[in-house]
Design an enzyme around this catalytic site. Structure first.
Site, PDB file in Angstrom:
ATOM      1  N   LYS A  22       0.837  -1.212   0.000  1.00 43.15           N
ATOM      2  CA  LYS A  22       0.000   0.000   0.000  1.00 43.15           C
ATOM      3  C   LYS A  22       0.869   1.258   0.000  1.00 43.15           C
ATOM      4  O   LYS A  22       0.706   2.136  -0.840  1.00 43.15           O
ATOM      5  CB  LYS A  22      -0.895  -0.006   1.246  1.00 43.15           C
ATOM      6  CG  LYS A  22      -1.573   1.327   1.512  1.00 43.15           C
ATOM      7  CD  LYS A  22      -2.499   1.269   2.699  1.00 43.15           C
ATOM      8  CE  LYS A  22      -1.827   1.458   4.040  1.00 43.15           C
ATOM      9  NZ  LYS A  22      -1.458   2.856   4.347  1.00 43.15           N
ATOM     10  N   ASN A  23       1.795   1.325   0.948  1.00 46.05           N
ATOM     11  CA  ASN A  23       2.559   2.565   1.095  1.00 46.05           C
ATOM     12  C   ASN A  23       3.508   2.808  -0.069  1.00 46.05           C
ATOM     13  O   ASN A  23       3.919   3.935  -0.314  1.00 46.05           O
ATOM     14  CB  ASN A  23       3.348   2.545   2.407  1.00 46.05           C
ATOM     15  CG  ASN A  23       2.440   2.765   3.609  1.00 46.05           C
ATOM     16  OD1 ASN A  23       1.254   3.049   3.446  1.00 46.05           O
ATOM     17  ND2 ASN A  23       2.982   2.632   4.798  1.00 46.05           N
ATOM     18  N   CYS A 118      -4.228  13.205  13.666  1.00 44.43           N
ATOM     19  CA  CYS A 118      -4.156  11.780  13.370  1.00 44.43           C
ATOM     20  C   CYS A 118      -4.296  11.030  14.685  1.00 44.43           C
ATOM     21  O   CYS A 118      -3.998  11.569  15.751  1.00 44.43           O
ATOM     22  CB  CYS A 118      -2.808  11.513  12.723  1.00 44.43           C
ATOM     23  SG  CYS A 118      -2.275   9.828  12.774  1.00 44.43           S
ATOM     24  N   ARG A 123       0.932  14.882  13.496  1.00 38.82           N
ATOM     25  CA  ARG A 123       1.759  14.433  12.364  1.00 38.82           C
ATOM     26  C   ARG A 123       1.928  15.627  11.446  1.00 38.82           C
ATOM     27  O   ARG A 123       1.152  15.826  10.512  1.00 38.82           O
ATOM     28  CB  ARG A 123       1.091  13.266  11.635  1.00 38.82           C
ATOM     29  CG  ARG A 123       1.218  11.962  12.381  1.00 38.82           C
ATOM     30  CD  ARG A 123       0.526  10.855  11.652  1.00 38.82           C
ATOM     31  NE  ARG A 123       1.280  10.344  10.529  1.00 38.82           N
ATOM     32  CZ  ARG A 123       0.812   9.418   9.694  1.00 38.82           C
ATOM     33  NH1 ARG A 123      -0.389   8.936   9.863  1.00 38.82           N
ATOM     34  NH2 ARG A 123       1.546   8.981   8.690  1.00 38.82           N
ATOM     35  N   VAL A 125       3.245  18.517   8.708  1.00 36.79           N
ATOM     36  CA  VAL A 125       3.690  18.486   7.305  1.00 36.79           C
ATOM     37  C   VAL A 125       4.629  19.671   7.029  1.00 36.79           C
ATOM     38  O   VAL A 125       4.825  20.067   5.897  1.00 36.79           O
ATOM     39  CB  VAL A 125       2.507  18.507   6.308  1.00 36.79           C
ATOM     40  CG1 VAL A 125       1.767  17.180   6.323  1.00 36.79           C
ATOM     41  CG2 VAL A 125       1.554  19.660   6.588  1.00 36.79           C
ATOM     42  N   ASP A 126       5.216  20.216   8.109  1.00 33.25           N
ATOM     43  CA  ASP A 126       6.086  21.390   7.962  1.00 33.25           C
ATOM     44  C   ASP A 126       7.247  21.128   6.993  1.00 33.25           C
ATOM     45  O   ASP A 126       7.615  22.003   6.189  1.00 33.25           O
ATOM     46  CB  ASP A 126       6.621  21.830   9.330  1.00 33.25           C
ATOM     47  CG  ASP A 126       7.322  20.697  10.079  1.00 33.25           C
ATOM     48  OD1 ASP A 126       6.823  19.559  10.031  1.00 33.25           O
ATOM     49  OD2 ASP A 126       8.374  20.945  10.700  1.00 33.25           O
ATOM     50  N   ASP A 309       5.566   0.722  11.929  1.00 35.61           N
ATOM     51  CA  ASP A 309       4.333   0.065  11.478  1.00 35.61           C
ATOM     52  C   ASP A 309       4.227  -1.395  11.932  1.00 35.61           C
ATOM     53  O   ASP A 309       3.230  -2.063  11.637  1.00 35.61           O
ATOM     54  CB  ASP A 309       4.228   0.123   9.944  1.00 35.61           C
ATOM     55  CG  ASP A 309       3.815   1.501   9.458  1.00 35.61           C
ATOM     56  OD1 ASP A 309       3.409   2.338  10.288  1.00 35.61           O
ATOM     57  OD2 ASP A 309       3.893   1.749   8.239  1.00 35.61           O
ATOM     58  N   ARG A 401      -8.518  -0.664   5.358  1.00 40.02           N
ATOM     59  CA  ARG A 401      -7.664   0.353   4.721  1.00 40.02           C
ATOM     60  C   ARG A 401      -6.332  -0.240   4.301  1.00 40.02           C
ATOM     61  O   ARG A 401      -5.708   0.259   3.356  1.00 40.02           O
ATOM     62  CB  ARG A 401      -7.381   1.495   5.714  1.00 40.02           C
ATOM     63  CG  ARG A 401      -8.582   2.325   6.062  1.00 40.02           C
ATOM     64  CD  ARG A 401      -8.156   3.485   6.916  1.00 40.02           C
ATOM     65  NE  ARG A 401      -6.986   4.123   6.305  1.00 40.02           N
ATOM     66  CZ  ARG A 401      -6.220   5.016   6.899  1.00 40.02           C
ATOM     67  NH1 ARG A 401      -6.497   5.392   8.125  1.00 40.02           N
ATOM     68  NH2 ARG A 401      -5.192   5.545   6.286  1.00 40.02           N
TER      69      ARG A 401
END
Ligand code: UD1
Length: 423
Positions: A22-23, A118, A123, A125-126, A309, A401
């Site tokens: 998936k990732n 999240c 989490r 995103v800077d 993960d 998912r």
């Protein structure tokens, strides 16, 4: 919301096929928007996150045909006219934020919703935004959206150092840089197999990237990229999850197929410390479960270290170990929502700072549990599979998912899991 009813105590025997990653797939889907014409990608897993990303791409006017049975996707962005990723879709899946790099890299403009919070805590995103600025993009925030634009001739390029190393930021920066006007350097870039595969995919499209697989990536912009046909790699996290499952019952004899054994990093070494063994040959991996599981403490790290993960699944394994272990997450220090639920099943486990402390060996007993994210959910399914009696694991939409046909694959190997449909 569907739930799983799980009868515990059964060993796993036979074969389980590992699906496409998936990732690793999500960055490829985003990258396919950089070239007009039909891109075909094989081994795309039939997961809700993939379907969500397909819808994100459709919003732009791109044509997406996906067949979850053959796992083949065809993408053609020739009619892409709308450069936005709306909040309703981005909030469902953070990786939709890859549309920022893809749309900016393609047409020099993008309007993408900020992903928001999240279940594992903040989490940010800077780094994605600072990196794009360093490459010459204009980045503004407008009512929860990131509005990005490049100068008329494309991004001029520049150098950016990621601190900390980030998979998502590396992907977004690669997507934005592939067609830049100059040259872009990413220092401390992520080296995860997902990033390496994206680089190889972009190279096949015609991109010029030096340092693939290292922490410094230099991208020399090209005017045009061409559509390609490509096969996505298999899912290393799914493989690691089933490896752990194969080790949990002393009578299990499980063989995994379609494993990319060279993408597991140091995980097999940690796994073998528990007393479990694995024998690999040409993508097949047989798991030999130990008579007694040794306690093994782990600290999550970026690839090739122990993956964040897999830490929740590891915690479940450690509830069966003979002794105490600590699981420390340095990447996502709040990622322990599964701990109180494991305790409800009878495990002796608690959180101390950014570690789960587990005293293994206590028998687990079936009950109802639920969780707030994908890997936590699978760890509870695993615990329920080895608890005495029957358990209900609620909110399995998290599993849908990221684990393709989980109950089907496990039942075929001897598990007793029923999906109870609830509306
Ligand atoms: C990806 C994976 C996720 C995995 C994670 C770490 C996908 C879709 N998701 O998530 O399953 O758990 O890698 O292997 O591939 N950070 C910042 N600022 C940023 C970006 C990240 O500080 O702008 C920090 C994060 O808080 C975290 C660390 O960097 O501590 C690594 O995160 P990152 O690699 O970006 O994770 P994701 O790409 O979101």
């Amino acid at each position: 919301m569907d739930k799983f009813r799980i009868e515990g105590g059964f060993a796993l025997k036979g074969e389980i096929a590992i699906g496409g990653s998936k990732n690793a797939a999500l960055p490829l889907l985003a990258a396919s928007l950089l070239a007009d014409g039909e891109t075909i990608i094989e081994n795309i897993p039939g997961l809700n996150d993939i379907l969500t990303f397909n819808n994100v791409m459709r919003v732009t006017g791109s044509r997406i045909d996906y067949d979850p049975e053959s796992h083949r996707i065809s993408i053609d962005p020739a009619n892409l006219y709308y450069h936005e990723a709306p909040y309703d879709l981005v909030r469902k899946m953070r990786a939709s934020f890859y549309m920022l790099g893809a749309l900016l890299g393609r047409d020099g403009k993008a309007r993408v919703s900020l992903p928001g919070g999240c279940a594992w805590g903040p989490r940010p995103v800077d780094l994605h935004l600072e990196g794009l600025r360093a490459f010459g993009a204009q980045i503004d925030l407008d009512q929860g959206y990131v509005v990005a634009s490049a100068p008329e001739n494309g991004l001029p390029g520049g150098t950016f150092s990621l601190k900390p190393s980030s998979v998502g930021a590396t992907v977004n920066l690669l997507l934005a840089a592939a067609r830049c006007a100059g040259s872009c350097t990413i220092r401390n870039a992520a080296k995860e197999p997902d990033v390496v595969q994206l680089c190889l995919f972009l190279e096949k499209m015609g991109a010029k990237i030096e340092g693939i697989g290292t922490s410094t990536l230099v991208i020399k912009g090209v005017d045009e990229l061409k559509p390609v046909t490509f096969r996505n790699t298999s899912d290393r996290i799914e493989a690691g999850t089933y490896m752990i499952l194969g080790a949990m019952h002393p009578d299990s004899d499980l063989t995994l197929t379609n494993v990319s054994t060279d993408e597991l990093g140091q995980f097999p070494a940690w796994f073998h410390k528990t007393g479990a063994q694995s024998q690999s040959d040409a993508g097949r991996m047989r798991i030999i479960s130990p008579a007694e599981i040794a306690p093994v403490s782990v600290i999550t790290e970026i690839y090739p270290g122990f993956p964040t993960d897999l830490q929740a699944q590891w915690a479940t394994l450690m509830t069966r170990a003979a002794g105490e272990s600590h699981i420390t997450d340095t990447i996502y220090p709040d990622r322990f929502s599964y701990v109180p639920e494991l305790a409800r099943l009878g495990a002796d486990v608690y959180v101390k700072n950014n570690s789960a402390v587990i005293k293994g060996g206590r028998p687990l007993t079936g009950t109802s549990v639920m969780s707030t994210d994908l890997r936590a959910s699978v760890s509870l399914v695993m615990a329920a599979m080895y608890a005495r009696g029957t358990s209900d694991v609620l909110r399995v939409y998290h599993l849908d998912r990221g684990y393709e046909k989980l109950e089907e694959k496990l039942n075929q190997a001897g598990a007793r899991i029923t999906r109870v449909r609830e509306n």
